[in-house]
Design a protein around this motif. Structure first.
Motif, PDB file in Angstrom:
ATOM      1  N   GLN A  78       0.946  -1.197   0.013  1.00 50.92           N
ATOM      2  CA  GLN A  78      -0.363  -0.240  -0.035  1.00 50.92           C
ATOM      3  C   GLN A  78       0.224   1.091  -0.149  1.00 50.92           C
ATOM      4  O   GLN A  78       0.547   2.215  -0.725  1.00 50.92           O
ATOM      5  CB  GLN A  78      -1.061   0.368   1.458  1.00 50.92           C
ATOM      6  CG  GLN A  78      -2.197  -1.070   1.217  1.00 50.92           C
ATOM      7  CD  GLN A  78      -3.033  -0.943   2.240  1.00 50.92           C
ATOM      8  OE1 GLN A  78      -2.407  -0.322   3.495  1.00 50.92           O
ATOM      9  NE2 GLN A  78      -3.957  -1.836   2.776  1.00 50.92           N
ATOM     10  N   ARG A  79       1.650   1.167   0.955  1.00 48.85           N
ATOM     11  CA  ARG A  79       2.408   2.303   0.788  1.00 48.85           C
ATOM     12  C   ARG A  79       3.623   2.848  -0.188  1.00 48.85           C
ATOM     13  O   ARG A  79       3.771   3.996  -0.687  1.00 48.85           O
ATOM     14  CB  ARG A  79       3.776   1.583   2.476  1.00 48.85           C
ATOM     15  CG  ARG A  79       4.165   3.355   2.295  1.00 48.85           C
ATOM     16  CD  ARG A  79       5.016   2.896   4.016  1.00 48.85           C
ATOM     17  NE  ARG A  79       5.625   1.242   3.965  1.00 48.85           N
ATOM     18  CZ  ARG A  79       6.204   0.723   4.575  1.00 48.85           C
ATOM     19  NH1 ARG A  79       5.090   0.593   5.796  1.00 48.85           N
ATOM     20  NH2 ARG A  79       6.438  -0.151   4.604  1.00 48.85           N
ATOM     21  N   GLU A  98       0.475   5.001  -2.081  1.00 47.11           N
ATOM     22  CA  GLU A  98       1.006   6.043  -1.647  1.00 47.11           C
ATOM     23  C   GLU A  98       2.057   6.957  -1.993  1.00 47.11           C
ATOM     24  O   GLU A  98       1.804   8.373  -2.125  1.00 47.11           O
ATOM     25  CB  GLU A  98       1.105   5.984   0.132  1.00 47.11           C
ATOM     26  CG  GLU A  98      -0.427   6.172   1.239  1.00 47.11           C
ATOM     27  CD  GLU A  98      -0.321   6.042   2.377  1.00 47.11           C
ATOM     28  OE1 GLU A  98      -0.468   6.481   3.364  1.00 47.11           O
ATOM     29  OE2 GLU A  98       0.049   5.059   2.241  1.00 47.11           O
ATOM     30  N   HIS A  99       3.112   6.835  -1.464  1.00 53.21           N
ATOM     31  CA  HIS A  99       4.475   7.569  -1.702  1.00 53.21           C
ATOM     32  C   HIS A  99       4.303   7.954  -3.100  1.00 53.21           C
ATOM     33  O   HIS A  99       4.544   9.280  -3.902  1.00 53.21           O
ATOM     34  CB  HIS A  99       5.653   6.386  -1.829  1.00 53.21           C
ATOM     35  CG  HIS A  99       5.848   6.148  -0.282  1.00 53.21           C
ATOM     36  ND1 HIS A  99       6.915   5.229  -0.387  1.00 53.21           N
ATOM     37  CD2 HIS A  99       5.871   7.545   0.215  1.00 53.21           C
ATOM     38  CE1 HIS A  99       7.114   5.242   1.183  1.00 53.21           C
ATOM     39  NE2 HIS A  99       6.474   6.588   2.012  1.00 53.21           N
ATOM     40  N   GLU A 103       1.683   8.822  -5.215  1.00 53.98           N
ATOM     41  CA  GLU A 103       0.376   9.870  -5.276  1.00 53.98           C
ATOM     42  C   GLU A 103       1.172  10.988  -4.979  1.00 53.98           C
ATOM     43  O   GLU A 103       1.201  11.910  -5.021  1.00 53.98           O
ATOM     44  CB  GLU A 103      -0.485   8.937  -4.593  1.00 53.98           C
ATOM     45  CG  GLU A 103      -1.147   8.173  -5.329  1.00 53.98           C
ATOM     46  CD  GLU A 103      -2.734   7.190  -4.345  1.00 53.98           C
ATOM     47  OE1 GLU A 103      -3.003   7.580  -4.100  1.00 53.98           O
ATOM     48  OE2 GLU A 103      -2.913   6.313  -5.279  1.00 53.98           O
ATOM     49  N   ARG A 128       2.269  12.034   4.687  1.00 53.13           N
ATOM     50  CA  ARG A 128       1.674  11.026   5.260  1.00 53.13           C
ATOM     51  C   ARG A 128       0.996  10.399   6.156  1.00 53.13           C
ATOM     52  O   ARG A 128       0.077  10.110   7.137  1.00 53.13           O
ATOM     53  CB  ARG A 128       2.585   9.420   5.146  1.00 53.13           C
ATOM     54  CG  ARG A 128       2.750   9.019   3.898  1.00 53.13           C
ATOM     55  CD  ARG A 128       3.380   7.836   3.328  1.00 53.13           C
ATOM     56  NE  ARG A 128       2.485   6.742   4.398  1.00 53.13           N
ATOM     57  CZ  ARG A 128       2.989   5.924   4.591  1.00 53.13           C
ATOM     58  NH1 ARG A 128       4.398   6.120   5.057  1.00 53.13           N
ATOM     59  NH2 ARG A 128       2.799   5.209   5.495  1.00 53.13           N
ATOM     60  N   LYS A 139      -1.805  12.664   7.382  1.00 53.69           N
ATOM     61  CA  LYS A 139      -3.315  12.179   6.888  1.00 53.69           C
ATOM     62  C   LYS A 139      -3.677  10.694   7.933  1.00 53.69           C
ATOM     63  O   LYS A 139      -4.659  10.743   8.301  1.00 53.69           O
ATOM     64  CB  LYS A 139      -2.479  11.025   5.855  1.00 53.69           C
ATOM     65  CG  LYS A 139      -4.462  10.680   4.670  1.00 53.69           C
ATOM     66  CD  LYS A 139      -3.916  10.305   3.123  1.00 53.69           C
ATOM     67  CE  LYS A 139      -4.249   9.179   3.764  1.00 53.69           C
ATOM     68  NZ  LYS A 139      -3.393   7.604   2.477  1.00 53.69           N
TER      69      LYS A 139
END
Ligand SMILES: Cc1cc2nc3c(=O)[nH]c(=O)nc-3n(C[C@H](O)[C@H](O)[C@H](O)COP(=O)(O)O)c2cc1C
Length: 377
Positions: A24-25, A28-29, A31, A242, A245
């Motif tokens: 998932q990370r 996220e990174h 994005e 991150r 969030k």
């Protein structure tokens, strides 16, 4: 990015959970890197380096030879697509475009940390696509320093020519789930160096490598250092977003105050070359062909570029990645023309003006940079 790749001492289900988080990370990174401003506000210090313009170059620009020796392998220019991604199904298309561009232009390419695919072999194709699409260029595998056991697997997964081992203590320190026990890392790297047959590059991911660290790394037999210096993408900034969030106030605070932490790329390259004879890659904030030329001018064997190429690969096509790379290549070629350089070796011997904060920093560190004024040879 350099996931916080802990070797889990926990049970299998925790391992599965870790693997899921790692996966998932990755997205996220990407994005955050593309949606937010995650650049250092301090410069790379390449702005403190100038070439001396030559009004009588006496060479043919179209005959300039950019060919480079990259750790015994051939590259068409001293430009590397820096290791960024893989490890999530959505990254396959990104790596495919980057690899196609690398193959078309005959440039070396790195992949992102392969830990996720070692934890979950179903993800290996998101890395393997790079070798499939770029069969004839140097490919750089990527693992974290604590993963001695994964080195061979990572190399074999993509039939890599070179192994990069990333160091990212800054990111770990500001990451909500970061692993900050760095005891024994040098010994672990030494074990990896002993266990693989391909050249090993040690790569920072944005905070740079000092002369002292370079000397330690040199002593264990590595082949090259990618300085991964400050001035480009800030991993503290990425983790700030991150943490924000996740409403983790302390970590977001840390991400903010360490946003600009690190050794600027140009300074780091000079520090490493002043203390070792290792080959050096200059990554971190390389944005134009003039930056590439300056990196080579101070002695780097190549310059690595990440975020501008990621943007092109995510939002565009292979042609867009090629276009970004061609801008760098042509900027380098014009710089070589205007300094009368026919070859990359000529560029290394051109005199440079070192000024401003870079000169002040080198003076305060007691590093003699007069060799650059007379050429870096
Ligand atoms: C989305 C993204 C993921 C990255 N992942 C890795 C990684 O897994 N391993 C690594 O060594 N470096 C990784 N990097 C760091 C880059 O290779 C490079 O050192 C850094 O982004 C600085 O270059 P830039 O200023 O051109 O972006 C990543 C960079 C980006 C943008």
């Amino acid at each position: 990015m350099a996931d916080n790749e802990r070797s889990s001492k926990q049970g299998t289900s925790d391992n599965d959970y870790d693997a899921l988080l790692t996966k998932q990370r990755k997205m996220e990174h990407i994005e955050i890197c593309l949606d937010e401003d995650v650049q250092y506000s301090i410069p790379t210090m390449f702005n403190d380096i100038e070439f001396i313009h030559n009004a009588l170059p006496e060479i043919d620009k179209d005959a300039i030879d950019l060919t480079t020796n990259f750790l015994g392998l051939r590259a068409s220019a001293p430009i590397i697509i820096a290791g960024m991604t893989g490890g999530h199904p959505d990254t396959l298309a990104i790596n495919k475009r980057l690899a196609q561009a690398a193959e078309l232009l005959r440039l070396p390419i790195g992949v992102g940390s392969q830990r996720s695919a070692i934890e979950n072999p179903d993800l290996a194709d998101t890395f393997r696509i790079v070798r499939d699409e770029a069969p004839s260029v140097p490919i750089i595998a990527n693992i974290g320093a604590t993963h001695v056991d994964s080195a061979l697997q990572a190399i074999e997964m993509i039939d890599a020519d070179v192994l990069a081992i990333h160091l990212n203590p800054l990111q770990e320190a500001v990451q909500p789930e970061g692993d900050c026990n760095s005891i024994g890392v040098l010994d672990k790297i030494a074990d990896i160096v002993d266990s693989v047959e391909v050249p090993v590059i040690i790569k920072e991911t944005g905070a740079g490598i000092s002369a002292g660290v370079a000397t330690q790394l040199d002593s264990i037999g590595i082949d090259a250092i990618d300085c991964g210096g400050a001035g480009g993408t800030s991993w503290s900034a990425v983790e700030y977003y991150r943490a924000l969030k996740e409403e983790d106030e302390i970590q977001s605070y840390l991400g903010k105050i360490f946003w600009d932490w690190g050794i600027p790329t140009a300074l780091s390259v000079i520090m490493i070359l002043d203390s070792t004879d290792l080959d050096v890659v200059a990554t971190g904030g390389i944005r134009t062909g003039i930056d590439v030329a300056k990196a080579v001018g101070i002695g780097a064997m190549a310059a690595g570029v990440a975020i501008p190429l990621l943007r092109a690969a995510v939002h565009g096509t292979t042609e867009d990645v090629v276009y970004e790379l061609n801008k760098l290549i042509e900027g380098l070629r014009v710089t070589m023309y205007l300094t009368g350089c026919n070859t990359i070796d000529d560029l290394v011997s051109r005199p440079l003006i070192i000024k401003g904060e870079l000169a002040e920093s080198l003076n305060s560190l007691g590093i003699d940079y007069t060799r650059l004024a007379g050429g870096a040879e």
